[in-house]
Scaffold this motif. Structure first.
Motif, PDB file in Angstrom:
ATOM      1  N   UNK A   1       0.811  -1.212   0.000  1.00 25.75           N
ATOM      2  CA  UNK A   1       0.000   0.000   0.000  1.00 25.75           C
ATOM      3  C   UNK A   1       0.843   1.259   0.000  1.00 25.75           C
ATOM      4  N   UNK A   2       1.930   1.237   0.767  1.00 25.48           N
ATOM      5  CA  UNK A   2       2.841   2.383   0.811  1.00 25.48           C
ATOM      6  C   UNK A   2       3.505   2.616  -0.539  1.00 25.48           C
ATOM      7  N   UNK A   3       3.985   1.567  -1.156  1.00 24.37           N
ATOM      8  CA  UNK A   3       4.671   1.742  -2.439  1.00 24.37           C
ATOM      9  C   UNK A   3       3.697   2.231  -3.509  1.00 24.37           C
ATOM     10  N   UNK A   4       2.455   1.759  -3.451  1.00 22.39           N
ATOM     11  CA  UNK A   4       1.442   2.229  -4.391  1.00 22.39           C
ATOM     12  C   UNK A   4       1.128   3.704  -4.169  1.00 22.39           C
ATOM     13  N   UNK A   5       1.015   4.099  -2.915  1.00 25.27           N
ATOM     14  CA  UNK A   5       0.711   5.491  -2.580  1.00 25.27           C
ATOM     15  C   UNK A   5       1.865   6.413  -2.984  1.00 25.27           C
ATOM     16  N   UNK A   6       3.104   5.969  -2.784  1.00 25.73           N
ATOM     17  CA  UNK A   6       4.255   6.791  -3.127  1.00 25.73           C
ATOM     18  C   UNK A   6       4.441   6.937  -4.637  1.00 25.73           C
ATOM     19  N   UNK A   7       3.945   5.982  -5.426  1.00 26.39           N
ATOM     20  CA  UNK A   7       4.050   6.055  -6.876  1.00 26.39           C
ATOM     21  C   UNK A   7       3.061   7.038  -7.491  1.00 26.39           C
ATOM     22  N   UNK A   8       2.028   7.401  -6.744  1.00 28.01           N
ATOM     23  CA  UNK A   8       1.018   8.319  -7.263  1.00 28.01           C
ATOM     24  C   UNK A   8       1.628   9.692  -7.517  1.00 28.01           C
ATOM     25  N   UNK A   9       1.101  10.364  -8.538  1.00 23.65           N
ATOM     26  CA  UNK A   9       1.576  11.708  -8.871  1.00 23.65           C
ATOM     27  C   UNK A   9       1.179  12.713  -7.793  1.00 23.65           C
ATOM     28  N   UNK A  10       0.011  12.532  -7.217  1.00 24.92           N
ATOM     29  CA  UNK A  10      -0.501  13.487  -6.227  1.00 24.92           C
ATOM     30  C   UNK A  10      -0.156  13.063  -4.804  1.00 24.92           C
ATOM     31  N   UNK A  11       1.016  12.530  -4.598  1.00 25.90           N
ATOM     32  CA  UNK A  11       1.438  12.089  -3.272  1.00 25.90           C
ATOM     33  C   UNK A  11       1.717  13.319  -2.406  1.00 25.90           C
ATOM     34  N   UNK A  12       0.994  13.440  -1.291  1.00 26.94           N
ATOM     35  CA  UNK A  12       1.074  14.656  -0.481  1.00 26.94           C
ATOM     36  C   UNK A  12       1.973  14.529   0.745  1.00 26.94           C
ATOM     37  N   UNK A  13       2.747  13.477   0.851  1.00 27.42           N
ATOM     38  CA  UNK A  13       3.594  13.288   2.024  1.00 27.42           C
ATOM     39  C   UNK A  13       4.782  14.241   1.994  1.00 27.42           C
ATOM     40  N   UNK A  14       4.974  14.960   3.107  1.00 29.14           N
ATOM     41  CA  UNK A  14       6.112  15.860   3.219  1.00 29.14           C
ATOM     42  C   UNK A  14       7.091  15.413   4.289  1.00 29.14           C
ATOM     43  N   UNK A  15       6.690  14.460   5.128  1.00 28.73           N
ATOM     44  CA  UNK A  15       7.577  13.979   6.177  1.00 28.73           C
ATOM     45  C   UNK A  15       7.223  12.529   6.513  1.00 28.73           C
ATOM     46  N   UNK A  16       8.133  11.886   7.235  1.00 26.94           N
ATOM     47  CA  UNK A  16       7.888  10.506   7.654  1.00 26.94           C
ATOM     48  C   UNK A  16       6.805  10.448   8.726  1.00 26.94           C
ATOM     49  N   UNK A  17       6.632  11.524   9.472  1.00 29.59           N
ATOM     50  CA  UNK A  17       5.557  11.563  10.475  1.00 29.59           C
ATOM     51  C   UNK A  17       4.191  11.541   9.799  1.00 29.59           C
ATOM     52  N   UNK A  18       4.067  12.258   8.668  1.00 28.64           N
ATOM     53  CA  UNK A  18       2.818  12.235   7.920  1.00 28.64           C
ATOM     54  C   UNK A  18       2.535  10.831   7.388  1.00 28.64           C
ATOM     55  N   UNK A  19       3.565  10.158   6.933  1.00 30.29           N
ATOM     56  CA  UNK A  19       3.393   8.788   6.435  1.00 30.29           C
ATOM     57  C   UNK A  19       2.968   7.875   7.583  1.00 30.29           C
ATOM     58  N   UNK A  20       3.568   8.079   8.762  1.00 31.29           N
ATOM     59  CA  UNK A  20       3.187   7.292   9.935  1.00 31.29           C
ATOM     60  C   UNK A  20       1.729   7.492  10.305  1.00 31.29           C
ATOM     61  N   UNK A  21       1.247   8.730  10.226  1.00 32.77           N
ATOM     62  CA  UNK A  21      -0.169   9.006  10.516  1.00 32.77           C
ATOM     63  C   UNK A  21      -1.067   8.329   9.486  1.00 32.77           C
ATOM     64  N   UNK A  22      -0.647   8.370   8.211  1.00 30.27           N
ATOM     65  CA  UNK A  22      -1.431   7.729   7.157  1.00 30.27           C
ATOM     66  C   UNK A  22      -1.521   6.220   7.370  1.00 30.27           C
ATOM     67  N   UNK A  23      -0.402   5.603   7.732  1.00 28.25           N
ATOM     68  CA  UNK A  23      -0.385   4.157   7.986  1.00 28.25           C
ATOM     69  C   UNK A  23      -1.283   3.828   9.171  1.00 28.25           C
ATOM     70  N   UNK A  24      -1.232   4.655  10.198  1.00 25.34           N
ATOM     71  CA  UNK A  24      -2.057   4.409  11.382  1.00 25.34           C
ATOM     72  C   UNK A  24      -3.541   4.548  11.065  1.00 25.34           C
ATOM     73  N   UNK A  25      -3.905   5.537  10.241  1.00 29.47           N
ATOM     74  CA  UNK A  25      -5.308   5.719   9.877  1.00 29.47           C
ATOM     75  C   UNK A  25      -5.812   4.601   8.968  1.00 29.47           C
ATOM     76  N   UNK A  26      -5.008   4.227   7.991  1.00 32.43           N
ATOM     77  CA  UNK A  26      -5.457   3.256   6.989  1.00 32.43           C
ATOM     78  C   UNK A  26      -5.372   1.804   7.474  1.00 32.43           C
ATOM     79  N   UNK A  27      -4.290   1.456   8.186  1.00 28.24           N
ATOM     80  CA  UNK A  27      -4.059   0.055   8.567  1.00 28.24           C
ATOM     81  C   UNK A  27      -4.199  -0.217  10.065  1.00 28.24           C
ATOM     82  N   UNK A  28      -4.448   0.796  10.855  1.00 25.02           N
ATOM     83  CA  UNK A  28      -4.629   0.683  12.307  1.00 25.02           C
ATOM     84  C   UNK A  28      -3.451   0.017  13.019  1.00 25.02           C
ATOM     85  N   UNK A  29      -2.236   0.325  12.579  1.00 28.41           N
ATOM     86  CA  UNK A  29      -1.047  -0.126  13.292  1.00 28.41           C
ATOM     87  C   UNK A  29      -0.155   1.084  13.552  1.00 28.41           C
ATOM     88  N   UNK A  30       0.467   1.091  14.696  1.00 25.45           N
ATOM     89  CA  UNK A  30       1.372   2.171  15.059  1.00 25.45           C
ATOM     90  C   UNK A  30       2.803   1.729  14.743  1.00 25.45           C
TER      91      UNK A  30
END
Length: 104
Positions: A36-65
């Motif tokens: 899921x992460x690799x698919x999201x990062x391949x998108x043109x409209x990827x809005x991640x600016x930091x690893x903390x934002x990616x961590x929040x996205x993973x927590x929201x989507x997959x419910x793991x910290x």
């Protein structure tokens, strides 16, 4: 050395050449999350600016910290992904001088 000799005496050469399964603990980030992460990062409209934002996205989507270090290691070293963040521009910069510089 003692263990190898014992393995050889009990099972012969096939026992020494047998590749065993690792008994280490499983990774925190599952293969589904990595996909899921690799698919999201391949998108043109990827809005991640930091690893903390990616961590929040993973927590929201997959419910793991996931710890920051674990996420950084997975993305930066294993997946070879880099966050595309533009550099800050100085407010004191002369825009006309920048345009002139690009012409020459």
């Amino acid at each position: 050395m003692h263990r190898w000799l014992k393995q050889y005496s009990v099972g012969g050469l096939p026992a020494l050449l047998k590749i065993g399964k690792s008994t280490g603990r499983p990774r925190v980030i599952s293969k589904a999350v990595i996909a899921g992460l690799s698919e999201k990062l391949r998108e043109e409209s990827c809005e991640f600016k930091s690893y903390k934002e990616i961590g929040k996205w993973v927590e929201e989507k997959y419910q793991i910290s996931v710890k920051y270090q674990t996420l950084h290691k997975q993305l930066h070293y294993r997946m070879k992904a880099k966050l595309k963040v533009p550099r800050r521009s100085s407010i004191k910069k002369d825009k006309a001088a920048g345009i002139e510089f690009k012409k020459n």
